[in-house]
Design a protein around this motif. Structure first.
Motif, mmCIF file in Angstrom:
data_model
loop_
_atom_site.group_PDB
_atom_site.id
_atom_site.type_symbol
_atom_site.label_atom_id
_atom_site.label_comp_id
_atom_site.label_asym_id
_atom_site.label_seq_id
_atom_site.Cartn_x
_atom_site.Cartn_y
_atom_site.Cartn_z
ATOM 1 N N GLN A 160 10.985 -5.058 5.507
ATOM 2 C CA GLN A 160 9.837 -4.728 6.344
ATOM 3 C C GLN A 160 9.260 -3.375 5.950
ATOM 4 O OE1 GLN A 160 10.958 -5.014 10.482
ATOM 5 N NE2 GLN A 160 11.307 -7.239 10.368
ATOM 6 N N LEU A 161 7.940 -3.338 5.829
ATOM 7 C CA LEU A 161 7.217 -2.094 5.567
ATOM 8 C C LEU A 161 6.318 -1.840 6.767
ATOM 9 C CD1 LEU A 161 6.248 -2.646 1.813
ATOM 10 C CD2 LEU A 161 8.173 -1.339 2.732
ATOM 11 N N SER A 162 6.435 -0.668 7.350
ATOM 12 C CA SER A 162 5.821 -0.441 8.658
ATOM 13 C C SER A 162 4.739 0.628 8.648
ATOM 14 C CB SER A 162 6.894 -0.026 9.678
ATOM 15 O OG SER A 162 7.863 -1.032 9.833
ATOM 16 N N ASP A 163 3.704 0.329 9.402
ATOM 17 C CA ASP A 163 2.691 1.282 9.854
ATOM 18 C C ASP A 163 1.978 2.023 8.729
ATOM 19 O OD1 ASP A 163 3.145 0.531 12.456
ATOM 20 O OD2 ASP A 163 4.631 2.102 12.820
ATOM 21 N N PHE A 164 1.497 1.273 7.759
ATOM 22 C CA PHE A 164 0.602 1.847 6.760
ATOM 23 C C PHE A 164 -0.827 1.792 7.309
ATOM 24 C CE2 PHE A 164 4.275 1.038 4.199
ATOM 25 C CZ PHE A 164 4.228 1.978 3.171
ATOM 26 N N TRP A 165 -1.681 2.644 6.775
ATOM 27 C CA TRP A 165 -3.056 2.660 7.272
ATOM 28 C C TRP A 165 -4.026 2.918 6.125
ATOM 29 C CZ3 TRP A 165 0.484 6.596 8.312
ATOM 30 C CH2 TRP A 165 0.171 7.872 7.812
ATOM 31 N N PRO A 166 -5.288 2.589 6.322
ATOM 32 C CA PRO A 166 -6.273 2.829 5.262
ATOM 33 C C PRO A 166 -6.496 4.314 5.025
ATOM 34 C CG PRO A 166 -7.331 1.989 7.260
ATOM 35 C CD PRO A 166 -5.861 1.862 7.458
ATOM 36 N N TRP A 167 -6.765 4.653 3.752
ATOM 37 C CA TRP A 167 -6.997 6.022 3.272
ATOM 38 C C TRP A 167 -5.739 6.897 3.372
ATOM 39 C CZ3 TRP A 167 -10.542 3.906 6.872
ATOM 40 C CH2 TRP A 167 -11.702 3.403 6.301
ATOM 41 N N GLN A 168 -4.582 6.283 3.523
ATOM 42 C CA GLN A 168 -3.336 7.040 3.641
ATOM 43 C C GLN A 168 -2.995 7.711 2.312
ATOM 44 O OE1 GLN A 168 -0.090 4.568 4.853
ATOM 45 N NE2 GLN A 168 1.417 6.215 4.865
ATOM 46 N N TYR A 169 -2.629 8.976 2.365
ATOM 47 C CA TYR A 169 -2.212 9.691 1.156
ATOM 48 C C TYR A 169 -0.707 9.573 1.006
ATOM 49 C CZ TYR A 169 -1.660 13.310 -2.372
ATOM 50 O OH TYR A 169 -1.346 13.989 -3.529
ATOM 51 N N ASP A 170 -0.256 8.992 -0.089
ATOM 52 C CA ASP A 170 1.176 8.770 -0.313
ATOM 53 C C ASP A 170 1.716 9.616 -1.456
ATOM 54 O OD1 ASP A 170 -0.068 7.554 -2.446
ATOM 55 O OD2 ASP A 170 0.933 5.606 -2.223
ATOM 56 N N GLY A 171 0.983 10.654 -1.820
ATOM 57 C CA GLY A 171 1.416 11.528 -2.905
ATOM 58 C C GLY A 171 0.729 11.245 -4.215
ATOM 59 N N SER A 172 -0.008 10.132 -4.270
ATOM 60 C CA SER A 172 -0.746 9.773 -5.483
ATOM 61 C C SER A 172 -2.198 9.490 -5.113
ATOM 62 C CB SER A 172 -0.131 8.540 -6.153
ATOM 63 O OG SER A 172 1.199 8.788 -6.563
ATOM 64 N N TYR A 215 -9.665 -2.444 0.171
ATOM 65 C CA TYR A 215 -9.287 -1.465 -0.843
ATOM 66 C C TYR A 215 -8.652 -0.199 -0.256
ATOM 67 C CZ TYR A 215 -9.889 2.200 -4.369
ATOM 68 O OH TYR A 215 -9.684 3.248 -5.220
ATOM 69 N N PRO A 216 -9.140 0.337 0.893
ATOM 70 C CA PRO A 216 -8.529 1.577 1.405
ATOM 71 C C PRO A 216 -7.066 1.467 1.806
ATOM 72 C CG PRO A 216 -10.742 1.314 2.297
ATOM 73 C CD PRO A 216 -10.388 0.012 1.618
ATOM 74 N N PHE A 217 -6.497 0.258 1.826
ATOM 75 C CA PHE A 217 -5.064 0.116 2.093
ATOM 76 C C PHE A 217 -4.245 0.270 0.811
ATOM 77 C CE2 PHE A 217 -6.561 -1.856 6.010
ATOM 78 C CZ PHE A 217 -5.588 -1.502 6.934
ATOM 79 N N TYR A 218 -4.728 1.044 -0.134
ATOM 80 C CA TYR A 218 -4.068 1.163 -1.433
ATOM 81 C C TYR A 218 -2.647 1.707 -1.328
ATOM 82 C CZ TYR A 218 -6.461 5.625 -0.640
ATOM 83 O OH TYR A 218 -6.949 6.765 -0.067
ATOM 84 N N ARG A 221 -6.240 -8.959 -5.899
ATOM 85 C CA ARG A 221 -5.622 -9.016 -7.231
ATOM 86 C C ARG A 221 -4.772 -7.788 -7.528
ATOM 87 N NH1 ARG A 221 -7.518 -13.588 -8.633
ATOM 88 N NH2 ARG A 221 -9.649 -14.193 -8.106
ATOM 89 N N TRP A 222 -5.102 -6.679 -6.984
ATOM 90 C CA TRP A 222 -4.237 -5.505 -7.067
ATOM 91 C C TRP A 222 -3.491 -5.460 -5.757
ATOM 92 C CZ3 TRP A 222 -3.071 -0.966 -4.645
ATOM 93 C CH2 TRP A 222 -2.378 -0.024 -5.393
ATOM 94 N N PRO A 223 -2.220 -5.158 -5.681
ATOM 95 C CA PRO A 223 -1.462 -4.375 -6.651
ATOM 96 C C PRO A 223 -0.595 -5.189 -7.590
ATOM 97 C CG PRO A 223 -0.201 -4.525 -4.653
ATOM 98 C CD PRO A 223 -1.466 -5.311 -4.424
ATOM 99 N N TRP A 224 -0.746 -6.503 -7.605
ATOM 100 C CA TRP A 224 0.267 -7.315 -8.279
ATOM 101 C C TRP A 224 0.270 -7.119 -9.788
ATOM 102 C CZ3 TRP A 224 3.180 -8.280 -4.520
ATOM 103 C CH2 TRP A 224 2.648 -8.469 -3.248
ATOM 104 N N GLY A 225 -0.886 -6.877 -10.378
ATOM 105 C CA GLY A 225 -0.905 -6.636 -11.813
ATOM 106 C C GLY A 225 -0.431 -7.841 -12.605
ATOM 107 N N GLU A 226 0.117 -7.588 -13.767
ATOM 108 C CA GLU A 226 0.520 -8.671 -14.653
ATOM 109 C C GLU A 226 1.999 -9.012 -14.529
ATOM 110 O OE1 GLU A 226 -0.622 -7.598 -18.569
ATOM 111 O OE2 GLU A 226 -2.781 -7.590 -18.156
ATOM 112 N N ASP A 227 2.782 -8.162 -13.856
ATOM 113 C CA ASP A 227 4.219 -8.408 -13.830
ATOM 114 C C ASP A 227 4.669 -9.211 -12.610
ATOM 115 O OD1 ASP A 227 3.496 -6.298 -12.251
ATOM 116 O OD2 ASP A 227 5.253 -5.062 -12.694
#
Length: 547
Positions: free
Chosen positions: A241-253, A265-268, A405-411
């Motif tokens: 389980q991954l909890s409580d993400f939000w749009p425009w969140q800064y995760d260090g990148s 897209y803002p849920f990157y 299509r993102w974030p799955w990429g090719e792998d």
């Protein structure tokens, strides 16, 4: 004189295609080699018989002909750029783009959530090959041809029992054909759709699924753990389980530059974390419940259709049951479903919900017919008697614009059991009553999978949502969003009045919003265009903090 092909192909009917060949292939031939051999052997008419997820290009040197083919629902992307003496194809937009000129028609569609309904992209010189079509170029002659058409599917007279048995068989086939044992995970929201995929996969034996993934939002109706936990407990599944993400969140990148913009897209930050988790666990396939809503969940317009076909008593009886289920006034529902559809257009009250947003500049809205785009997107189409059919076909056509299509990429490959073509064809041929009954949508799915679902999921009539989290993020990420609107890319192309858009954002922060989809679409496009222009969101935050 040998034909060649390049592309991304996953076949559902490999054995059937190989049986068409007059010469045998090696048992270990790849799916794209099978496709190439069939087209070489049978001609381009064989394209209609290819079932699966695919996007590929074939060059036939003997006929001096190119065929660029995309699957029925647009699961695999395929784009084209045409010039005077050359045609280029790619699975991504970026390698083809040669001009910075935006396609204003795409922007108009995007702002009202209708961007999946045409072949347009954000860039004027790049087009998508539409789902269920193939582009054909021979010499200087170019054409676009449809290879699958759901409108041609004829209704079948089936009893409820026959519909359930047919659905169960095809759904099990759909799930099984998309599993690679040991490296397959599945999304599990707790909704009927994703839960049905998970329990059908789990029923095929221990270890079939390596794990399940649940995105949790503890705000408002976004917390669906009651339902997902019930599925996990019943089948003894691993669940992350991954909890409580939000749009425009800064995760260090910094926000990544994806190939194309999307409304989410803002849920990157959330998407990046999901990809990291499943990749680190060795997943190669992730199953999704996406797609079911587009053809298995008719609106209450089916009642309008019943009335138009002379079944007024049935229409009134079922509308009465729906009014109880929805806790809405019978008279208000009657006006909407049994009166207004039969009035002249000038006498219908319509709804303000799907009006063009006030922050779209009137000149832009008029030039690009945004009122019609908004109505088309939101299902106001089809004459009484044909509304469900017309809207279902429109929904299927719009699918191609909503794959993340993102974030799955090719792998890591996303696969969609509900978009198994034989399953979709079977459901479209079923009576509408197999899909919806008074008080219950997706009836045939619930009946077919019900013995495997926990009762709390099988009888569920509500859906979770993230509207609360989005509205919270508008305030929490005020610095970032205000920075975007101070340097608005959409205002620069004369599409929006940024002061009016800012006022709508402020209103939403106070809990007053007319249409979250439209507002989120505008902010998502602003975000993507800012990142592409080299204006990092993190830098905006830092500059604002310093100020």
């Amino acid at each position: 004189g040998t034909m060649v092909a390049v592309g991304d192909v996953r076949l559902d009917n490999r054995a059937e295609l190989m049986s068409l060949l007059r010469t045998s292939l090696e048992p270990g031939a790849s799916d794209i080699e099978v496709v190439l051999a069939v087209i070489d052997d049978q001609g381009e008419s064989a394209i209609a018989r290819i079932v699966g997820d695919y996007a590929f290009v074939v060059w036939d040197p003997r006929a001096q002909k190119v065929l660029a083919v995309r699957d029925a629902f647009g699961v695999k992307p395929l784009f084209v750029r045409e010039a005077s003496d050359v045609v280029l194809f790619s699975s991504a937009v970026a390698p083809l783009q040669s001009s910075e000129r935006l396609d204003a028609e795409f922007v108009a569609d995007f702002l009202v959530g209708a961007h999946g309904q045409t072949e347009r992209t954000l860039w004027s010189d790049v087009r998508a090959v539409p789902a269920a079509h193939y582009a054909r170029q021979q010499g200087t002659v170019r054409s676009l041809r449809r290879h699958w058409d759901p409108a041609q599917i004829q209704p079948a007279a089936l009893s409820d029992a026959e519909a359930v048995e047919q659905f169960r068989s095809l759904f099990e086939e759909a799930v099984a054909s998309r599993i690679e044992p040991g490296v397959t995970w599945a999304q599990l929201s707790g909704g009927v759709d994703s839960s049905s995929v998970v329990v059908t996969a789990a029923s095929q034996g221990p270890g079939t699924l390596a794990g399940t993934l649940t995105i949790v939002d503890s705000m408002g109706d976004g917390d669906e753990r009651r339902y997902s936990d019930a599925v996990v407990a019943r089948w003894g599944l691993r669940n992350e389980q991954l909890s409580d993400f939000w749009p425009w969140q800064y995760d260090g990148s910094e926000a990544p530059l994806t190939d194309q913009p999307s409304p989410l897209y803002p849920f990157y930050a959330r998407d990046r974390r999901v990809h990291q988790l499943v990749r680190n666990e060795g997943a190669r396939v992730v199953l999704s419940g996406f797609g079911a809503d587009h053809y298995l969940a008719p609106t209450l317009d089916y009642i309008t259709d019943l009335a138009a076909k002379g079944k007024a008593a049935t229409a009134v009886r079922e509308l009465t049951e729906w009014s109880v289920t929805l806790r809405q006034s019978f008279w208000a529902l009657s006006r909407r479903q049994l009166v207004e559809p039969f009035l002249p257009a000038r006498m219908r009250s319509g709804t303000a919900l799907f009006d063009v947003p006030a922050w779209v500049k009137p000149s832009f809205a008029e030039r690009y017919r945004m009122k019609q785009r908004a109505q088309y997107n939101d299902g106001y189409l089809g004459r009484p008697g044909q509304r469900v059919r017309t809207q279902t076909l429109a929904n299927l056509n719009a699918l191609q614009g909503w794959f993340e299509r993102w974030p799955w990429g090719e792998d890591v490959e996303m696969r969609y059991p509900f978009l198994h073509r034989p399953l979709v064809e079977a459901v479209l041929a079923m009576p509408v009553s197999a899909r919806i009954k008074p008080g219950l949508q997706k009836w045939v799915l619930r009946a077919a999978v019900g013995d495997r679902l926990p009762d709390v999921v099988r009888t569920r009539r509500t859906k979770g949502g993230i509207d609360g989290r989005i509205l919270w993020a508008l305030e929490h990420e005020r610095t970032c969003i205000d920075g975007l609107l101070r340097d608005s890319a959409l205002e620069a192309i004369d599409a929006v009045d940024v002061d009016a858009l800012r006022a709508d954002v402020d209103s939403a922060r106070r809990g007053h919003t007319r249409n979250n989809v439209y507002l989120m679409s505008a902010l998502a496009l602003e975000t993507w265009m800012s990142v592409r222009a080299g204006r990092p969101l993190a830098a905006r935050r830092a500059a604002q903090s310093a100020a």
